[in-house]
Motif scaffolding. Structure first.
Motif, PDB file in Angstrom:
ATOM      1  N   ASN A   1      23.083  57.766  56.545  1.00 10.44           N
ATOM      2  CA  ASN A   1      23.769  56.974  55.525  1.00 10.44           C
ATOM      3  C   ASN A   1      24.048  55.559  56.035  1.00 10.44           C
ATOM      4  OD1 ASN A   1      26.270  56.883  56.929  1.00 10.44           O
ATOM      5  ND2 ASN A   1      26.883  58.858  56.063  1.00 10.44           N
ATOM      6  N   PRO A   2      24.281  54.611  55.130  1.00  7.21           N
ATOM      7  CA  PRO A   2      24.446  53.204  55.517  1.00  7.21           C
ATOM      8  C   PRO A   2      25.579  52.946  56.516  1.00  7.21           C
ATOM      9  CG  PRO A   2      24.133  53.373  53.146  1.00  7.21           C
ATOM     10  CD  PRO A   2      24.264  54.772  53.675  1.00  7.21           C
ATOM     11  N   SER A   3      26.688  53.675  56.394  1.00  4.34           N
ATOM     12  CA  SER A   3      27.786  53.442  57.334  1.00  4.34           C
ATOM     13  C   SER A   3      27.416  53.917  58.741  1.00  4.34           C
ATOM     14  CB  SER A   3      29.077  54.105  56.851  1.00  4.34           C
ATOM     15  OG  SER A   3      28.921  55.497  56.783  1.00  4.34           O
ATOM     16  N   SER A   4      26.646  54.981  58.843  1.00  5.31           N
ATOM     17  CA  SER A   4      26.188  55.450  60.158  1.00  5.31           C
ATOM     18  C   SER A   4      25.221  54.452  60.781  1.00  5.31           C
ATOM     19  CB  SER A   4      25.499  56.806  60.045  1.00  5.31           C
ATOM     20  OG  SER A   4      26.411  57.792  59.639  1.00  5.31           O
ATOM     21  N   VAL A   5      24.361  53.876  59.948  1.00 11.60           N
ATOM     22  CA  VAL A   5      23.417  52.872  60.430  1.00 11.60           C
ATOM     23  C   VAL A   5      24.175  51.656  60.949  1.00 11.60           C
ATOM     24  CG1 VAL A   5      21.604  51.260  59.709  1.00 11.60           C
ATOM     25  CG2 VAL A   5      21.516  53.643  58.964  1.00 11.60           C
ATOM     26  N   MET A   6      25.207  51.223  60.203  1.00 13.61           N
ATOM     27  CA  MET A   6      26.011  50.079  60.644  1.00 13.61           C
ATOM     28  C   MET A   6      26.754  50.398  61.935  1.00 13.61           C
ATOM     29  SD  MET A   6      27.587  48.108  57.359  1.00 13.61           S
ATOM     30  CE  MET A   6      28.613  47.131  58.429  1.00 13.61           C
ATOM     31  N   MET A   7      27.292  51.610  62.024  1.00 13.82           N
ATOM     32  CA  MET A   7      28.030  51.999  63.212  1.00 13.82           C
ATOM     33  C   MET A   7      27.106  52.020  64.435  1.00 13.82           C
ATOM     34  SD  MET A   7      30.492  55.253  63.933  1.00 13.82           S
ATOM     35  CE  MET A   7      29.214  56.449  64.242  1.00 13.82           C
ATOM     36  N   MET A   8      25.922  52.571  64.286  1.00 16.24           N
ATOM     37  CA  MET A   8      24.979  52.620  65.408  1.00 16.24           C
ATOM     38  C   MET A   8      24.513  51.211  65.784  1.00 16.24           C
ATOM     39  SD  MET A   8      24.927  55.637  66.459  1.00 16.24           S
ATOM     40  CE  MET A   8      23.585  55.585  67.603  1.00 16.24           C
ATOM     41  N   GLY A   9      24.313  50.347  64.787  1.00 15.74           N
ATOM     42  CA  GLY A   9      23.944  48.960  65.069  1.00 15.74           C
ATOM     43  C   GLY A   9      25.047  48.242  65.819  1.00 15.74           C
ATOM     44  N   GLY A  10      26.297  48.478  65.427  1.00 12.41           N
ATOM     45  CA  GLY A  10      27.432  47.871  66.122  1.00 12.41           C
ATOM     46  C   GLY A  10      27.557  48.383  67.543  1.00 12.41           C
ATOM     47  N   LEU A  11      27.353  49.692  67.726  1.00 11.70           N
ATOM     48  CA  LEU A  11      27.405  50.279  69.075  1.00 11.70           C
ATOM     49  C   LEU A  11      26.293  49.714  69.950  1.00 11.70           C
ATOM     50  CD1 LEU A  11      28.807  52.298  70.937  1.00 11.70           C
ATOM     51  CD2 LEU A  11      27.276  54.066  70.019  1.00 11.70           C
ATOM     52  N   SER A  12      25.118  49.549  69.367  1.00 12.57           N
ATOM     53  CA  SER A  12      23.996  48.954  70.085  1.00 12.57           C
ATOM     54  C   SER A  12      24.337  47.533  70.520  1.00 12.57           C
ATOM     55  CB  SER A  12      22.762  48.941  69.173  1.00 12.57           C
ATOM     56  OG  SER A  12      21.722  48.180  69.744  1.00 12.57           O
ATOM     57  N   ALA A  13      24.936  46.751  69.624  1.00 14.29           N
ATOM     58  CA  ALA A  13      25.313  45.374  69.949  1.00 14.29           C
ATOM     59  C   ALA A  13      26.409  45.348  71.011  1.00 14.29           C
ATOM     60  CB  ALA A  13      25.770  44.648  68.685  1.00 14.29           C
ATOM     61  N   LEU A  14      27.340  46.268  70.936  1.00 17.62           N
ATOM     62  CA  LEU A  14      28.411  46.357  71.938  1.00 17.62           C
ATOM     63  C   LEU A  14      27.817  46.613  73.325  1.00 17.62           C
ATOM     64  CD1 LEU A  14      31.536  46.584  72.463  1.00 17.62           C
ATOM     65  CD2 LEU A  14      31.236  49.027  72.116  1.00 17.62           C
ATOM     66  N   CYS A  15      26.885  47.549  73.407  1.00 18.53           N
ATOM     67  CA  CYS A  15      26.231  47.846  74.686  1.00 18.53           C
ATOM     68  C   CYS A  15      25.407  46.649  75.162  1.00 18.53           C
ATOM     69  CB  CYS A  15      25.334  49.074  74.557  1.00 18.53           C
ATOM     70  SG  CYS A  15      26.256  50.607  74.369  1.00 18.53           S
ATOM     71  N   ALA A  16      24.696  46.001  74.237  1.00 14.21           N
ATOM     72  CA  ALA A  16      23.906  44.818  74.608  1.00 14.21           C
ATOM     73  C   ALA A  16      24.810  43.720  75.149  1.00 14.21           C
ATOM     74  CB  ALA A  16      23.109  44.317  73.404  1.00 14.21           C
ATOM     75  N   GLY A  17      25.961  43.530  74.526  1.00 11.85           N
ATOM     76  CA  GLY A  17      26.882  42.491  74.978  1.00 11.85           C
ATOM     77  C   GLY A  17      27.477  42.787  76.338  1.00 11.85           C
ATOM     78  N   SER A  18      27.949  44.005  76.542  1.00 12.45           N
ATOM     79  CA  SER A  18      28.601  44.319  77.820  1.00 12.45           C
ATOM     80  C   SER A  18      27.601  44.363  78.974  1.00 12.45           C
ATOM     81  CB  SER A  18      29.401  45.620  77.726  1.00 12.45           C
ATOM     82  OG  SER A  18      28.593  46.671  77.270  1.00 12.45           O
ATOM     83  N   VAL A  19      26.450  44.952  78.756  1.00 13.39           N
ATOM     84  CA  VAL A  19      25.440  45.007  79.816  1.00 13.39           C
ATOM     85  C   VAL A  19      24.804  43.628  79.999  1.00 13.39           C
ATOM     86  CG1 VAL A  19      23.233  46.029  80.516  1.00 13.39           C
ATOM     87  CG2 VAL A  19      24.999  47.467  79.495  1.00 13.39           C
ATOM     88  N   GLY A  20      24.606  42.907  78.903  1.00 12.25           N
ATOM     89  CA  GLY A  20      24.013  41.575  78.982  1.00 12.25           C
ATOM     90  C   GLY A  20      24.852  40.608  79.787  1.00 12.25           C
ATOM     91  N   ILE A  21      26.155  40.570  79.540  1.00 17.05           N
ATOM     92  CA  ILE A  21      27.009  39.649  80.293  1.00 17.05           C
ATOM     93  C   ILE A  21      27.099  40.076  81.755  1.00 17.05           C
ATOM     94  CG2 ILE A  21      29.232  40.744  79.769  1.00 17.05           C
ATOM     95  CD1 ILE A  21      28.592  36.969  79.933  1.00 17.05           C
ATOM     96  N   MET A  22      27.102  41.375  81.994  1.00 19.41           N
ATOM     97  CA  MET A  22      27.133  41.871  83.373  1.00 19.41           C
ATOM     98  C   MET A  22      25.901  41.371  84.136  1.00 19.41           C
ATOM     99  SD  MET A  22      27.244  45.848  84.673  1.00 19.41           S
ATOM    100  CE  MET A  22      25.643  46.265  83.991  1.00 19.41           C
ATOM    101  N   PHE A  23      24.729  41.463  83.530  1.00 19.85           N
ATOM    102  CA  PHE A  23      23.500  41.020  84.180  1.00 19.85           C
ATOM    103  C   PHE A  23      23.446  39.505  84.315  1.00 19.85           C
ATOM    104  CE2 PHE A  23      21.817  45.262  83.868  1.00 19.85           C
ATOM    105  CZ  PHE A  23      20.914  45.319  84.924  1.00 19.85           C
ATOM    106  N   LEU A  24      23.885  38.788  83.302  1.00 25.73           N
ATOM    107  CA  LEU A  24      23.858  37.331  83.364  1.00 25.73           C
ATOM    108  C   LEU A  24      24.754  36.819  84.494  1.00 25.73           C
ATOM    109  CD1 LEU A  24      22.473  35.063  81.721  1.00 25.73           C
ATOM    110  CD2 LEU A  24      24.606  34.826  80.470  1.00 25.73           C
ATOM    111  N   VAL A  25      25.969  37.321  84.575  1.00 30.93           N
ATOM    112  CA  VAL A  25      26.899  36.895  85.624  1.00 30.93           C
ATOM    113  C   VAL A  25      26.379  37.305  87.004  1.00 30.93           C
ATOM    114  CG1 VAL A  25      29.214  37.271  86.568  1.00 30.93           C
ATOM    115  CG2 VAL A  25      28.920  36.818  84.134  1.00 30.93           C
ATOM    116  N   ALA A  26      25.908  38.532  87.132  1.00 27.74           N
ATOM    117  CA  ALA A  26      25.398  39.008  88.426  1.00 27.74           C
ATOM    118  C   ALA A  26      24.177  38.208  88.862  1.00 27.74           C
ATOM    119  CB  ALA A  26      25.055  40.496  88.342  1.00 27.74           C
ATOM    120  N   GLY A  27      23.294  37.914  87.936  1.00 30.27           N
ATOM    121  CA  GLY A  27      22.090  37.141  88.271  1.00 30.27           C
ATOM    122  C   GLY A  27      22.430  35.733  88.727  1.00 30.27           C
TER     123      GLY A  27
END
Length: 182
Positions: free
Chosen positions: A2-28
């Motif tokens: 359903n659309p709300s599940s799709v939005m929730m998974m997209g938000g979770l994906s973005a949350l993971c991308a943001g937290s892991v992305g900043i971790m890698f950017l700062v570490a690099g």
């Protein structure tokens, strides 16, 4: 789904991308800025021939910066996600080999120039968990809403900053309690 599940998974994906992305950017960037210090840490792991340390150090630092940029920007999200997960698995393996050898006094080398953690099985497990989180954006994909994507990435950055603040507080508390006992 359903659309709300799709939005929730997209938000979770973005949350993971943001937290892991900043971790890698700062570490690099830290590995680029404190290159000699990072080479010392890389050498202390005793997993690479001495002649390859310089090239490996530069390659790893640039790969972390590029991976972080891909995850934070959303351009090449799936590639950045897979690269991050592969690097985290590599890091967990390198740490695990040294913990198995009994060499737990080594710095993790995550962010040169900052007080790092020493190696332990719990650090290996946490790194493996981060690899799973890093892979989520490749599996789920980007949110269909650019607003949700930006919000998720910003929340991920905020989560990473809270993690750093929490770690600093714990270190300060440990130092204060150790000083009080002396």
């Amino acid at each position: 789904m359903n659309p709300s599940s799709v939005m929730m998974m997209g938000g979770l994906s973005a949350l993971c991308a943001g937290s892991v992305g900043i971790m890698f950017l700062v570490a690099g960037f830290a590995k680029l800025r404190e290159h000699d210090l990072f080479l010392g840490t890389l050498s202390s792991y005793r997993l690479l021939p001495a002649g390859s340390l310089e090239a490996a150090g530069w390659a790893l630092a640039f790969a972390e910066v590029m991976t972080g940029a891909m995850l934070l920007s959303g351009f090449g999200l799936a590639v950045g996600s897979v690269l991050a997960a592969c690097m985290l698995l590599l890091f967990a393996g390198a740490m695990g080999v040294n913990v198995a050898r009994g060499r737990t006094d080594l710095s993790c080398g995550c962010t040169p120039g900052q007080k790092g953690e020493t190696l332990s099985w719990s650090l290996v497990l946490r790194t493996l968990a981060c690899a799973g989180l890093a892979l989520l954006p490749a599996v789920v994909g980007r949110s269909s809403s650019w607003v949700l994507q930006v919000e998720g990435v910003m929340c991920g950055v905020a989560c990473w900053m809270l993690w750093l603040a929490f770690r600093s507080l714990l270190q300060a508390q440990t130092v204060a309690s150790t000083g009080a006992e002396a």
